[in-house]
Write a protein that holds these residues in place. Sequence first.
Motif, PDB file in Angstrom:
ATOM      1  N   TYR A  22       2.037  13.896  -6.412  1.00  0.00           N
ATOM      2  CA  TYR A  22       3.318  13.205  -6.529  1.00  0.00           C
ATOM      3  C   TYR A  22       3.476  12.064  -5.525  1.00  0.00           C
ATOM      4  N   GLY A  23       2.889  12.227  -4.336  1.00  0.00           N
ATOM      5  CA  GLY A  23       2.985  11.153  -3.349  1.00  0.00           C
ATOM      6  C   GLY A  23       2.338   9.868  -3.826  1.00  0.00           C
ATOM      7  N   SER A  24       1.284   9.983  -4.635  1.00  0.00           N
ATOM      8  CA  SER A  24       0.609   8.798  -5.163  1.00  0.00           C
ATOM      9  C   SER A  24       1.380   8.160  -6.307  1.00  0.00           C
ATOM     10  N   LEU A  25       2.407   8.855  -6.797  1.00  0.00           N
ATOM     11  CA  LEU A  25       3.216   8.340  -7.913  1.00  0.00           C
ATOM     12  C   LEU A  25       4.562   7.792  -7.451  1.00  0.00           C
ATOM     13  N   GLN A  26       4.709   7.596  -6.130  1.00  0.00           N
ATOM     14  CA  GLN A  26       6.007   7.176  -5.592  1.00  0.00           C
ATOM     15  C   GLN A  26       6.532   5.915  -6.265  1.00  0.00           C
ATOM     16  N   ASP A  27       5.677   4.944  -6.449  1.00  0.00           N
ATOM     17  CA  ASP A  27       6.113   3.681  -7.038  1.00  0.00           C
ATOM     18  C   ASP A  27       6.552   3.879  -8.483  1.00  0.00           C
ATOM     19  N   ARG A  47       5.458  -3.836 -18.407  1.00  0.00           N
ATOM     20  CA  ARG A  47       5.952  -3.292 -17.146  1.00  0.00           C
ATOM     21  C   ARG A  47       4.780  -2.686 -16.372  1.00  0.00           C
ATOM     22  N   TYR A  48       4.750  -2.951 -15.056  1.00  0.00           N
ATOM     23  CA  TYR A  48       3.656  -2.435 -14.229  1.00  0.00           C
ATOM     24  C   TYR A  48       4.213  -1.710 -13.005  1.00  0.00           C
ATOM     25  N   VAL A  49       3.497  -0.655 -12.599  1.00  0.00           N
ATOM     26  CA  VAL A  49       3.762   0.004 -11.319  1.00  0.00           C
ATOM     27  C   VAL A  49       2.426   0.175 -10.604  1.00  0.00           C
ATOM     28  N   ASP A  50       2.501   0.483  -9.307  1.00  0.00           N
ATOM     29  CA  ASP A  50       1.294   0.736  -8.519  1.00  0.00           C
ATOM     30  C   ASP A  50       1.052   2.239  -8.417  1.00  0.00           C
ATOM     31  N   LEU A  51      -0.194   2.641  -8.564  1.00  0.00           N
ATOM     32  CA  LEU A  51      -0.601   4.017  -8.314  1.00  0.00           C
ATOM     33  C   LEU A  51      -1.416   4.034  -7.027  1.00  0.00           C
ATOM     34  N   GLY A  52      -1.065   4.940  -6.110  1.00  0.00           N
ATOM     35  CA  GLY A  52      -1.699   4.961  -4.793  1.00  0.00           C
ATOM     36  C   GLY A  52      -2.929   5.845  -4.748  1.00  0.00           C
ATOM     37  N   PHE A  76       0.863  -1.182   0.000  1.00  0.00           N
ATOM     38  CA  PHE A  76       0.000   0.000   0.000  1.00  0.00           C
ATOM     39  C   PHE A  76       0.900   1.232   0.000  1.00  0.00           C
ATOM     40  N   GLN A  77       0.772   2.051  -1.047  1.00  0.00           N
ATOM     41  CA  GLN A  77       1.579   3.260  -1.165  1.00  0.00           C
ATOM     42  C   GLN A  77       0.934   4.398  -0.389  1.00  0.00           C
ATOM     43  N   CYS A  78       1.569   4.813   0.689  1.00  0.00           N
ATOM     44  CA  CYS A  78       1.028   5.925   1.476  1.00  0.00           C
ATOM     45  C   CYS A  78       1.279   7.249   0.750  1.00  0.00           C
ATOM     46  N   SER A  79       0.386   8.182   0.971  1.00  0.00           N
ATOM     47  CA  SER A  79       0.499   9.501   0.347  1.00  0.00           C
ATOM     48  C   SER A  79      -0.288  10.495   1.195  1.00  0.00           C
TER      49      SER A  79
END
Length: 721
Positions: A387-392, A405-410, A87-90
């Motif tokens: 930007y915090g939601s784009l950390q990954d 290629r995959y990344v997570d968006l928070g 879970f990407q915190c933001s």
Amino acid sequence: MNEIKCCQEVFFYNCHLERDIARTNKTLMENVFIMVVCIELRIPLFLVGRPGSSKSLAKTILFDAMLGNASRRYPYRELKQAQMVTFQCSPITAKSGIENAFSQCAQLQRDKDLDTFVSVVVLDDMDMADNSTGMPLQTLPQLLDDGVLGLESPATHKKVAFIGISGHVPEPALVNRGVIVQTEVPDLQQLKDIASSMCISDSDLITPLIEPMAKSYLEIVETTSKTTGEFFGLRDFYRFLKTVFNFTDKSRRKATWHELLYSIKRNFGGLDSVVAPAEILRKNLTTVVRFELEPRPSDPDCTLLGLVQTQLQSDGRYLLLMTENYGSLNIIQQTLFKRLDIKYITMFGSSFPGDQKDTKVCLYLEEIKYFMQNGSTVVLLNLERLYGSLQDALNQYYIYFGGERYVDLGLPTHRIKCPVHKNFRLIVVEEKNTVYKKFPKTLLSRFEKHVFTHTNILPLEQIRVAHELEDWVKTLMTQRKDIGRRAKVEDVFIGYNGDTCASVVLDIWDKHKHLEYTMEKDSKVLREAKSVLLWCATPELLERIDSSSLSNPEKKFLKGLYLTEQAHDSLIQYLNVAIVLRQRRQLFTQITTHSKLISAVQKTDISKATEICAENISILRTLTSFETEEQFVKTIRQHIQRADKDPSLLFVQCDAGDENDNLIAFARYCVTDQLEKMKDELRAPVHVVLIIQLQRGTSYTGFQCGLWHSVHIDDLKTEQI
């Protein structure tokens, strides 16, 4: 201690490590080991360290390693199969998002053999959630104890493993419930060991450079930490090292000075006024590298244009361009993007109060997701909340599946997987003061940072004219009567900022690009540039011209220009001159004033002066009275549709301009963006006037040139023509 070290090595060396990951990275080895232990025993773990201290990398490595019986290497086959829910915190994280992550993990463990399977909640960048208004981390203590909330009944499968990754130590109520591991900044010897391991294939070529490079990094960090804190991190050092290594790996020779200069400019930019990384590197390389004044034909382009071009053509970190203010976007578009022939999409964050909610951030994320999938180049402005939601995504730690290629968006309550096209590029344009004061330190090291100024983008001949224009301004601002008080340039030339002279020269130079370069061209550009600045000057300038050291012919010329050829007496006079007498095809004007804003009762006078039908003149209420972007854009579209085949005039107004500069910049963007989107519907000119009210003595630095024309009219009184 030897037994623990041996255990660390067994688990670390039996992981699948990419070629550029250092095998001697002690911090990474320790992170991997403690994660394995805490996951296996379901002990909550808090991993704390500065950006670049291999926290997220350790998680990514174990995600691939802990597959139970299906693991690649022996020791992991004897351990539990671990399934991670990250879970990407933001700043927009909600309590329900964290609770859902625990609930999801509990469901994964239901009906499973808990001796062979474990699910793991990973909270990445926990410190980002500290800025959330909902205080989401307060829900963690109960979840860490039993995995349940309130009156829920405890169950064995609800107790899951937990890893919290943070840049600083969480509050005692959390860390007392688990194990905390805090990584320290590596010393010189550790940096040398890591670098040697990363560059093992070219050890003979790069080994002599490693110690000077490590010393330079530590010196840069020490210098900047005294003024701006942790602006540079270990990621910057590793990228610096990889850039140099790529040169030696391709050429099979030692790196030249210009290759080293290029490497340090790409990875240690953004603080040129505080520290000179190139000079520090030069000092430490004195006995190792031969310094050449002129680059070789094979050397890279070390100008800002060259650095940005290479960055956009490579798969490196995303780009952060730091400017004086958003007015510099005009120069960026004219120089960087135009010269490099970059096709890009602009996303400008709304500054309207109703758009500061999490739902608006989610809409922005949906747009970003679309652009990621399609491989677009996206320019972001005024979107700090995003930007915090784009950390990954900024980490660029990709998960590969089916060749994608995959990344997570928070999102506030969950994360979504997003495919990333190989051609996707991200450029963030942000004001320098915002970056220095408000940007989370965890974000900075994820970007390649550059300060955008006229001196590092304009050709020498244009820089020379810009300096002459600046000297002319200083002559008018430095007078005997100013002794004992500080006269501000922006009090006389309204909107003036550090890039004003450069942007004016650039704009005029482009208009005369058909002329060959001569000294006469310099004089012509300088004369027209002075005229542009006079348009945004207050009446006080006339007094300053009289008492200045300028020649009498120039004094006469400047005063005649201001009083006769330009229109500063009233709004009516200016509109009549611009639209009727000079027949401007389409007017985009930004007018600053110290008087009251206009109202609908003045439509008749404006109609007479402009010869535009009163029904086609719209005077909007002040920008601060709009609640959302949607409301503002709807008003613009209604005006354009109502005008139909006849010329129209749209007034956008803002009070307290010095306090609403971002809102004003966003309004300019909205107007031009909507006109571009509706260009096929336009059958007649749509003139736009943006009126900005300023209190005397306040500072406003939003000067515009190019598409927009900056004008100052001290009093907007509507006189009859």
